[in-house]
Design a protein around this motif. Sequence first.
Motif, PDB file in Angstrom:
ATOM      1  N   ILE A 130       0.928  -1.262  -0.103  1.00  0.00           N
ATOM      2  CA  ILE A 130      -0.015   0.212  -0.091  1.00  0.00           C
ATOM      3  C   ILE A 130       0.584   1.098  -0.211  1.00  0.00           C
ATOM      4  O   ILE A 130       1.971   1.188   0.890  1.00  0.00           O
ATOM      5  N   ALA A 131       0.679   2.683  -1.337  1.00  0.00           N
ATOM      6  CA  ALA A 131       1.395   2.925  -0.870  1.00  0.00           C
ATOM      7  C   ALA A 131       0.720   5.113  -0.608  1.00  0.00           C
ATOM      8  O   ALA A 131      -0.965   4.767  -1.539  1.00  0.00           O
ATOM      9  N   ILE A 132       0.775   5.100  -0.119  1.00  0.00           N
ATOM     10  CA  ILE A 132       0.269   6.548   0.490  1.00  0.00           C
ATOM     11  C   ILE A 132       0.739   7.727  -0.087  1.00  0.00           C
ATOM     12  O   ILE A 132       2.029   8.516  -0.256  1.00  0.00           O
ATOM     13  N   VAL A 173      -1.536  -1.350  -3.935  1.00  0.00           N
ATOM     14  CA  VAL A 173      -2.550  -0.095  -3.839  1.00  0.00           C
ATOM     15  C   VAL A 173      -2.530   1.500  -3.450  1.00  0.00           C
ATOM     16  O   VAL A 173      -1.207   1.101  -2.515  1.00  0.00           O
ATOM     17  N   VAL A 174      -2.424   2.114  -4.219  1.00  0.00           N
ATOM     18  CA  VAL A 174      -2.447   3.386  -3.766  1.00  0.00           C
ATOM     19  C   VAL A 174      -3.205   4.335  -3.492  1.00  0.00           C
ATOM     20  O   VAL A 174      -5.337   3.949  -3.246  1.00  0.00           O
ATOM     21  N   ILE A 175      -3.261   5.025  -2.369  1.00  0.00           N
ATOM     22  CA  ILE A 175      -4.201   5.847  -1.260  1.00  0.00           C
ATOM     23  C   ILE A 175      -3.538   7.113  -1.962  1.00  0.00           C
ATOM     24  O   ILE A 175      -2.916   7.696  -1.844  1.00  0.00           O
ATOM     25  N   GLY A 176      -4.696   8.296  -2.876  1.00  0.00           N
ATOM     26  CA  GLY A 176      -3.417   8.979  -3.027  1.00  0.00           C
ATOM     27  C   GLY A 176      -5.290   9.910  -4.002  1.00  0.00           C
ATOM     28  O   GLY A 176      -6.201   9.847  -4.345  1.00  0.00           O
ATOM     29  N   GLY A 177      -3.647  10.545  -4.853  1.00  0.00           N
ATOM     30  CA  GLY A 177      -4.897  11.474  -5.631  1.00  0.00           C
ATOM     31  C   GLY A 177      -5.462  10.314  -7.408  1.00  0.00           C
ATOM     32  O   GLY A 177      -4.815   8.835  -7.408  1.00  0.00           O
ATOM     33  N   GLY A 235      -6.754   0.779  -5.647  1.00  0.00           N
ATOM     34  CA  GLY A 235      -7.052   2.187  -4.506  1.00  0.00           C
ATOM     35  C   GLY A 235      -8.127   2.698  -4.408  1.00  0.00           C
ATOM     36  O   GLY A 235      -9.058   2.265  -4.534  1.00  0.00           O
ATOM     37  N   PHE A 236      -7.683   3.736  -3.587  1.00  0.00           N
ATOM     38  CA  PHE A 236      -8.804   4.982  -3.324  1.00  0.00           C
ATOM     39  C   PHE A 236      -8.208   6.280  -3.140  1.00  0.00           C
ATOM     40  O   PHE A 236      -7.227   6.772  -2.317  1.00  0.00           O
TER      41      PHE A 236
END
Length: 356
Positions: free
Chosen positions: A266-268, A293-297, A307-308
Amino acid sequence: MSATHPDRPEEQPGRIMSGEMAEQPAVLRRILDEGAPRIREIAEQVAARNPRFVLLTARGTSDNAALYAKYLLEIRLGKPCGLTSMSTTTAYGARPDLTDVLVITVSQSGGSPDLVASAEAARAAGAITVAVTNNSDSPLAKVSEFHIDVLAGPEKALPATKTYTAELLALYLFVEGLRGGDGAAAKVLPELARQTLGRGAEVKALAGRYRFAERMVLTSRGYGYPTAKEAALKLMETSYIPALSYSGADLLHGPLAMVDNISPVIAIVTDGKGGEALQPVLDRLKDRGADLVVIGGREQVDAASAGFALPTADVPEELQPILEILPLQMLAYEVTIARGQDPDAPRALAKVTRTH
């Protein structure tokens, strides 16, 4: 875990944690409406004494909030800043000269003996001491010269959620006050937090990827790094999945070797300089075939496995961590429920951890 009954929803696993996560928009609003004037007043008094550098003291979730404050203080204020090792004073009896040093102690409960003893020793050594807690009657608040109440209300679930985001916002307002700012940029947060927390179905879908995970890696850079550490802590204390958090730079210095095409990562990706600095790391992770999985733009999410997307297009980089952690709190909750465990009551943990 005791059996639950359809006609007794109060016994549903995770009910308390879920309810406290949902309170976060109201808590953020309360800090902005009721807490900000007092925080600004304290900041003005501290700024007038012109501390030469800053030390931050905390443990657990509050330690991740303190790390966020370290980024704020160094970037926004230009003050040298460090995280203390409490055992130097509580176990070894060291008595450093802290004249004109600002010591900020962050603690949800304000009750851990080592935090109290460390703050007391710092004040005796000449420091300007500020306690940031959710309990104005706590021992830590009483031994510190100044106290900032994060106004989160009682938190009963063992995993801290609303107190963490409350600490972040209170620390942001304090640092803004030190530099003469009014913190107006934070006014968008309660509504954006409400929108983010309303997307639980997206998070529940993501959680299916991690139900049987044996290990997870979380990474970020800059302001997002404390988010990676806090998310890893939440996952470990609720679902018991070993979750390793690394600065993107540190991940490249060895730990990248453990990442393969079955490793969940998971990458923020904070929108700003931190996200830009993380891009080479994301490229390397993709080259290794990581389940990323990316949490960001939106753009970064679309380029990953999943991602989200966060509503941070008009939010300053230094405020984005308050929103970044929300889907990750929900993820820890959903993964834990999917694994048949109760996130309200992780094994072997107590709400107040009494370290010495």
